[in-house]
Structures are given as structure tokens and as C-alpha cells.
Design a protein around this motif. Sequence first.
Motif, PDB file in Angstrom:
ATOM      1  N   TYR A  76       0.859  -1.172   0.000  1.00  0.00           N
ATOM      2  CA  TYR A  76       0.000   0.000   0.000  1.00  0.00           C
ATOM      3  C   TYR A  76       0.899   1.227   0.000  1.00  0.00           C
ATOM      4  O   TYR A  76       1.484   1.586   1.007  1.00  0.00           O
ATOM      5  CB  TYR A  76      -0.879  -0.027   1.245  1.00  0.00           C
ATOM      6  CG  TYR A  76      -1.857   1.119   1.352  1.00  0.00           C
ATOM      7  CD1 TYR A  76      -2.701   1.435   0.286  1.00  0.00           C
ATOM      8  CD2 TYR A  76      -1.952   1.869   2.503  1.00  0.00           C
ATOM      9  CE1 TYR A  76      -3.591   2.473   0.376  1.00  0.00           C
ATOM     10  CE2 TYR A  76      -2.849   2.915   2.607  1.00  0.00           C
ATOM     11  CZ  TYR A  76      -3.669   3.217   1.551  1.00  0.00           C
ATOM     12  OH  TYR A  76      -4.553   4.257   1.647  1.00  0.00           O
ATOM     13  N   ARG A  77       0.989   1.831  -1.161  1.00  0.00           N
ATOM     14  CA  ARG A  77       2.010   2.841  -1.347  1.00  0.00           C
ATOM     15  C   ARG A  77       1.797   4.101  -0.527  1.00  0.00           C
ATOM     16  O   ARG A  77       2.740   4.819  -0.208  1.00  0.00           O
ATOM     17  CB  ARG A  77       2.035   3.218  -2.835  1.00  0.00           C
ATOM     18  CG  ARG A  77       3.437   3.499  -3.256  1.00  0.00           C
ATOM     19  CD  ARG A  77       3.519   3.747  -4.715  1.00  0.00           C
ATOM     20  NE  ARG A  77       4.593   4.673  -4.951  1.00  0.00           N
ATOM     21  CZ  ARG A  77       4.804   5.249  -6.105  1.00  0.00           C
ATOM     22  NH1 ARG A  77       4.009   4.992  -7.124  1.00  0.00           N
ATOM     23  NH2 ARG A  77       5.807   6.078  -6.251  1.00  0.00           N
ATOM     24  N   GLN A  78       0.565   4.385  -0.204  1.00  0.00           N
ATOM     25  CA  GLN A  78       0.249   5.593   0.551  1.00  0.00           C
ATOM     26  C   GLN A  78       1.017   5.608   1.881  1.00  0.00           C
ATOM     27  O   GLN A  78       1.559   6.640   2.268  1.00  0.00           O
ATOM     28  CB  GLN A  78      -1.272   5.633   0.790  1.00  0.00           C
ATOM     29  CG  GLN A  78      -1.795   6.927   1.360  1.00  0.00           C
ATOM     30  CD  GLN A  78      -1.857   8.040   0.322  1.00  0.00           C
ATOM     31  OE1 GLN A  78      -1.227   7.980  -0.736  1.00  0.00           O
ATOM     32  NE2 GLN A  78      -2.622   9.073   0.630  1.00  0.00           N
ATOM     33  N   THR A  79       1.045   4.464   2.535  1.00  0.00           N
ATOM     34  CA  THR A  79       1.770   4.381   3.805  1.00  0.00           C
ATOM     35  C   THR A  79       3.252   4.671   3.600  1.00  0.00           C
ATOM     36  O   THR A  79       3.881   5.390   4.379  1.00  0.00           O
ATOM     37  CB  THR A  79       1.582   2.985   4.416  1.00  0.00           C
ATOM     38  OG1 THR A  79       0.208   2.795   4.693  1.00  0.00           O
ATOM     39  CG2 THR A  79       2.388   2.820   5.698  1.00  0.00           C
ATOM     40  N   TYR A  80       3.798   4.118   2.536  1.00  0.00           N
ATOM     41  CA  TYR A  80       5.206   4.341   2.230  1.00  0.00           C
ATOM     42  C   TYR A  80       5.479   5.832   2.029  1.00  0.00           C
ATOM     43  O   TYR A  80       6.443   6.387   2.555  1.00  0.00           O
ATOM     44  CB  TYR A  80       5.578   3.546   0.985  1.00  0.00           C
ATOM     45  CG  TYR A  80       6.998   3.764   0.516  1.00  0.00           C
ATOM     46  CD1 TYR A  80       8.075   3.233   1.215  1.00  0.00           C
ATOM     47  CD2 TYR A  80       7.267   4.511  -0.635  1.00  0.00           C
ATOM     48  CE1 TYR A  80       9.372   3.423   0.794  1.00  0.00           C
ATOM     49  CE2 TYR A  80       8.569   4.717  -1.062  1.00  0.00           C
ATOM     50  CZ  TYR A  80       9.612   4.174  -0.341  1.00  0.00           C
ATOM     51  OH  TYR A  80      10.900   4.389  -0.762  1.00  0.00           O
ATOM     52  N   ARG A  81       4.613   6.478   1.274  1.00  0.00           N
ATOM     53  CA  ARG A  81       4.826   7.895   0.993  1.00  0.00           C
ATOM     54  C   ARG A  81       4.734   8.731   2.253  1.00  0.00           C
ATOM     55  O   ARG A  81       5.483   9.694   2.451  1.00  0.00           O
ATOM     56  CB  ARG A  81       3.799   8.381  -0.028  1.00  0.00           C
ATOM     57  CG  ARG A  81       4.056   7.793  -1.408  1.00  0.00           C
ATOM     58  CD  ARG A  81       3.311   8.549  -2.470  1.00  0.00           C
ATOM     59  NE  ARG A  81       1.911   8.172  -2.519  1.00  0.00           N
ATOM     60  CZ  ARG A  81       1.095   8.501  -3.503  1.00  0.00           C
ATOM     61  NH1 ARG A  81       1.544   9.235  -4.513  1.00  0.00           N
ATOM     62  NH2 ARG A  81      -0.153   8.118  -3.510  1.00  0.00           N
TER      63      ARG A  81
END
Lengths: 464, 464
Positions: A202-207
Motif C-alpha cells: 500500500y504505497r500511501q503508507t510508504y509515501r
Amino acid sequence: MNELTIELKQDGGLSLYEQIYRYIREEIRNGNLERGEKLPSTRSLCAHLQVSRSTVLMAYEQLLSEGYIESAPHKGYFVADVEELYDVRLISGEPKPSAAKKPAYRYDFSPYGIDLDSFPFNNWRKITKNVLVDDNKELFSRGDAQGEAEFRKTISNYLYQSRGVAAKPENIIVGAGNEYLLMLLNQLITGEKLFAMENPTYRQTYRILNSLGERVVTVLQDKNGMNVESLAKSGANIAYVMPSHQYPLGIVMPVGRRVELLKWADCKKGRYIIEDDYDSEFRYRGKPIPALCGFDKGQRVIYIGTFSKSIAPAIRMSYMVLPDEMMKQYHERIGFYSCTVSRIDQIVVKNFMESGCYEKHLNKMRALYKNRHDVLLGELDGFRKRFEITGENAGIHLLLKSKENISEKELVEKARREGVRVYPLSAYDIGKEKREYHTVILGYANLGEQDIRQGTELLRRAWK
Amino acid sequence: MNELTIELKQDGGLSLYEQIYRYIREEIRNGNLERGEKLPSTRSLCAHLQVSRSTVLMAYEQLLSEGYIESAPHKGYFVADVEELYDVRLISGEPKPSAAKKPAYRYDFSPYGIDLDSFPFNNWRKITKNVLVDDNKELFSRGDAQGEAEFRKTISNYLYQSRGVAAKPENIIVGAGNEYLLMLLNQLITGEKLFAMENPTYRQTYRILNSLGERVVTVLQDKNGMNVESLAKSGANIAYVMPSHQYPLGIVMPVGRRVELLKWADCKKGRYIIEDDYDSEFRYRGKPIPALCGFDKGQRVIYIGTFSKSIAPAIRMSYMVLPDEMMKQYHERIGFYSCTVSRIDQIVVKNFMESGCYEKHLNKMRALYKNRHDVLLGELDGFRKRFEITGENAGIHLLLKSKENISEKELVEKARREGVRVYPLSAYDIGKEKREYHTVILGYANLGEQDIRQGTELLRRAWK
């Protein structure tokens, strides 16, 4: 000292005092009245302008309070020592939409959308109306920083019954979305931090973690989810996982792996697991799998849940469950943050849950999504020779992997030419090195059965 | 392999498949079924239990998906290799309230409260009802990350007309409270950061910056607000100010000082002013003073406004206006954050503003607060010999400073003994060194005129 001659208009618009105030302000701004210059006395100006003295007094008082003029006892009013004056910028024009418009597709297999046609608007409206009665005006005053106590109790019951999580209401924190809760959480976990995430994820968390200045490593992900050996080797102390349904791969972490993960967290102080349980509600075989947090004896799991998928994305409402030790830290260090969700909205959702509407809605949506899921799987049956289908047991999307190693880019582009939007898996890649992808994502929550049939028919043509 | 004998109950409660699933799960958990042990085939178990085969299949499938058992092709089902099993904790008991109850006072001169009796519930309810119509179901889907475009346009108009701020709607970002916006802003300003704040000041901001790991220095505050010389010497590059009405001192920053402050920001790259315009709506003499941001040519001011004071604290809704250059950064770096305010709530407030209800409400509240302000000032007239009264031109509180250097602690304590709560100024002190205070704060927004009269009567007695 000039005698100020101000052309006063009686025909509405500005009051007399405001006209005087504005006139003098402009004279000061454009330098006609210089710094240190004496202004006419209120007595002489009111006589000169044929207005009441209080009108002039009000204008002077406004100029005084804004610092344009100063008063000296027994001497009168003077233009203040204003170095340089700035103008109010005048800006016109329509606002530009802040997000670019997407190109139109005939069929959009978006993994982000949910079906809103089935939302029980009548119930929602009725519940809202009942909350907004005069007796509830208390709801407009400042609420509990963690979220309304009764709402947290309802969430606690729900978590216990549907997710096997025994969360004490006092360990629950309500916030305006997972993103905000992550920001809070990051302030709560102090000391050396290294986050571990799967890839793709889940890329949002990474960002967000990146934007908060935190370090993130990617660790190996096998068919059971995050590989704990790889995690241990990474040196990370915080593992971010989605055990119920990894996004985007759809992996359901089996109990064995969950236990391994908990053991990893237990064996060293300062290790934590963040369990993002974002869409556990939608599972089509058997009943939902209890959350990882439900197995946690060592209090290492931080559970995050949301109403974005199960109610609506625009209802910005999530919650997290903190271990006891962390709750102590919360009260000591960041308990001063106000709750970011409106009290009224919290009570609306609470009543929605307690009236049984939520359960009914979930069951309805589950049945609806299951139908779409079944239709899509049926239509994709002919694709199986050339594609591997995964992630189809839960959630609202599945993955198609080309067995012939056709690139993801080609698959997306060919679909686009037929007017169908499918989503590249690489968009969820957070790795530093570029990897080849041969997988596309098809979401089905927001497509009717007929659309799914026609959309897959076009995909068949596109990829033949 | 045991033949499993499960006592199945037909009398409601759990379905047959769930009873089977639970029984086997327990047997695995308590070790009666050991790892690697073979389970009966579905065919034999269904015959043994006299249930349909699909019932057994569903139970096995659930156990499979949770990882308790594994299947081997042509061999059957086996208990999985689960190292150690964790139980679901069982927790009971009522939630404890997360904030301690305050002691009861007969009269509480709180500077935090606002008057909610005057809130136009009927209008609010009507507007909400009209927003929640089926045609608006789009409002339940994901909205604009910056906030609804039409809402931002309304805010833009409001800011221009009432605050002299020409904010382009595309430069406005809506968020769930000032605290959240500060968190966002802090991610936006990169590089070396040193924040300057006045002292005493709005402590919440100080705590947030601290919690975010930022450095804060306090700079001198004179009768015109933040001292710019002291600011320049401090080495800070970000100044946090409340020019319209400094909290808690109530200082209104005159134009000269504003210009100085803007010059400070203009003369070096990377300098910014955060203008917190939290309660500019309530001013009792003349019209509101234009915001500092309205004078800003160099695009150094970040304006933050809120509806917490003017509508209600529980409506978690604030907004900030970013300079153009920063907006670019926003889109590039943190545009991925979703808006933290529900779309529905945004449209409700937008309609509240556009229908004229907001203006009417503001005027009503201003008149109401002005009455209370006047009553309080009248009652305090006899105090003037022994107390200096400041901060009384705006806002919803004022300050009483003992001319006899009676300690703040003594004033608060003596008032408490008479059942009156007044607030110590030292609570707003963010300095490292302890300072002596002889000032207390009296808020009046949430007290009726009669209460104000009786409360001050008791204060007279307490402090005589």
C-alpha cells in the motif's frame, strides 16, 4: 496639517465612518499624508465634513487599532511611523481543479472505487437528523481527544465480534483517516525507527513515512505474506502488514506466519507490528479471519481499522487500537491533540452501527460484491490458459498475471485502446530497483455485472 | 487419525459449519490434534456427523484459509505446523473516561468555551438534511485532497471580504483542525528549521512542534506583539504569530509592526510567517483588522483560519492559505494526502456560509459576546485600582494583572475557594526559565450576564 476634504456618499454601500477611515488610510498608504504629520482634531474634522463627532471618532479608532495613526496625549493624532505599506493583492479568476481530469474509459476496473448506489441514504439521513436535535447541542462543544467514549465502546464491541480483537475502549483512538493516525503513531514511537514493508504494498503508507522523514526497508514477500526471516535480517523494528488481505496482492496470511511474526515482535523490546485491516469486511469464502491483533499476547500489535471501504471513502474516519504501554505514552506525550473527527459524525456512525444498519449494509455489500466477483471470475475462466489469477478470495479486486511474460505496460495499453482501464501492479512497487511486471489489477466494486461482462469481452479482444 | 465426534447443536446460535470449524480449531489450539496429524476426509466426517458434505467442506476451507490446516493433493487434510498459538484476550469492564473530570465550580470564566445556546440548530439541521439527498451521493466518494473546490471558493470570498486576504481557491487547503494543518505544513517546509514563538503564547502549537521534533525559540514580545529585532537575532526562520489578537495577551499588532515583520521575512530566502487568525471574528470596536496575509507581497505568509471559534469546536474544520511557491511544493511532495474533513461536512459549512446564516450567526454572536464583554468590564471597573485590565478589545477573554504583585497562584486559589474558576497566565508560558506571574485570565463567552455579575461579585470578595 491639511484640512481633509472627503467626498462622503450617503447612498448606501459604505457607512460614513468607513468612508472616512478608508480615505485616510489610502492617503497614508499613497504618501499624501506623511509619517509624523498631524491629523485634524476630531472636533474640527466633524465640523468640516458635517458629520457627527462619533463618526470621526470611530474612524480614528479604527486607524489607531490598525496602527496607521498614533495619538499623543493633549496633542492629537499623528500619522504613524510606518516604514512601507503593502497592498492587498487583488486576484480574480476561477479556481483550477487541483487534480487533473482522468481520461474517459468505457469500463474502468478501478481497485479504488466502491459501490455507492447501494448506500442506505435514507437510514443515514434519518440517523443524522435524529442526532441533530437541540438536546444534542453538547455535541458541538469540544469532545474527547480519543473520540467519543460511547463510539469507542461500539467500535470495541464490533472489533470483538467481527474481528476477534479484544480492544478496550480506552485503548482506541479515533482519527480522520489512516494517514492522520500514522502521523500520530509516528510521534508516539520514539527512538531509532526502521519500518519494514512488503513490496508491492500500500504505497500511501510508504509515501507518508517518507514524507515524515522515516526510513523504510522492503522485505521479502512470499506466498504467505511478509517473510519473517527476511524481516529479522533487515534490522527493522516496525513491521507494517495487512494480514487479512495484503494490498495489492490479496495474500491472506495463514496462522503459522502470524505466529512467527508475533514471535519476532516479542523477542526484542521496541519491536512493533502495525496491522492495517483496511478491508477485512469483504471476504467471499467462510467467515472473516480474525485479525492478527486478536492473537497478540505480547501487546506488540497496533491495529488500524477504517470505515472508508465499508461505509464510504468521504467519511474520513479510522481508528487505531494501541497496546497498554503505548497508551501510557499517548497520555503523557500526545494526549493534547484534539480529535480530528467531528463529534456529530462519530455519533452518526455509532448509531448507524448500533441500529443494525451497518451490519445490514455490510451483508448487502458483501453479497453484491460477491456476485460481481463471481461474474468476473466466470468471465475470466477463458483467460486462465494465458493468465494466472490470484488474490480472488477477498477484497474488491483481483490480479491477472501473464504466463507469457507480456509486459504490464503492454497489457494496460492494449486495454486502453479498447476503452478499458486496468491497473498496473508496478504502481504499488516501492523498491529502489526497477522490476519487470507482467501483472494487472482488476477492481470490480464499482462495475455492474453487465459492465463486467462487456469489459472482460473487450479485454479478451485487446489481449488476444 | 481420530474420528472426530462433535456434538452439534441445532438450536440456533452457531451454524453447523461454524460449530465444526470451532471444534477443530480448539482441538488444534489445545493440542488434542497435533501438528502433522491427518484429519478425517470430508466424505467420512460428513457421514459420521450426519451433515451435508458442503458443511464439512466449508469448515475445512475456513481452517485452511486461517492456516490451521493444510491440504496435500491426493492425500487429504493435515494439521498445519503452527509453532505456538495465541488466544484471543478477553477483556471486560466499562471504558474509563480518558480525561479526568474537572472539579465543579459555580462560575467558570473559561477562555476556551463558546456559547452554544445561540447556535442556529434549525438552520444547521435543515442545511444538513438538504445536503443528504440522494442526488448528492457523489459526496460519499473520495473528494478533492485540498478540500471541495466550491467550498474553497466560498472560503476565498469570505477571506477577501472579511479579512482583506486575496487567497486563490487553488491555494487553500482544508483540514481537520489547525493541529493537522501544522503537521502537514511541517512536512512542506524542508531544510533547517527554527520556529520563533512569543511567550506566553498558544501553547498547543508549541507542543505540536515539539512533538514533531522541531526546534522552537521564544522571542521578545512587547506591547505591539512579536519584537522583530529579537526575532532577527534569534536566528529563527519561521515566525508563528497571531497578529489580529495574540493569544493569550490579546495584543493587536499595529500596521507598522506588521510591515516590519514582513520585511524580516522578505529579506532572506526560506523565511516564513505563520499567521494564526483564530478568532478575528470577534472584535468589539470598529471593524475587524485586515489579516497580515493581506499585506503580504512577497508571499511569505502562511495563513491559517478555523471554524472552531466561529461555528463550533466540535466541527473539526480549518484551512490554510499557502504562497504560490509552496503550493508547487505541496503538489509535488504531499499532494497525496487525502483531505481529512468529510465532504458532506464541507458542503454543509459552505451552504451555511452562502445562505447568509454564517454572517447572521457571527453578527449575533458578536453582539452577544459584546454584551457580556461590556457587563464584565463594567463589573470590573472597581477592580482597576488594584488590577490592570488588558486584552479587552477583542476575542472572548481579558486579562487582570495585579498591581500589587499578588501571585497568580494566590489569585486562582482564592477565587477557587469562592467557587469561581479563573485561569493562570503561566499556563501559556513556553519558556525554559520559570517566570513570576501576577495575571489571571477571565473568559466570558460561555457565561450569561447574570453569571458574570455574580461571578465578579465573588471575585471581589475573594481578592479583597
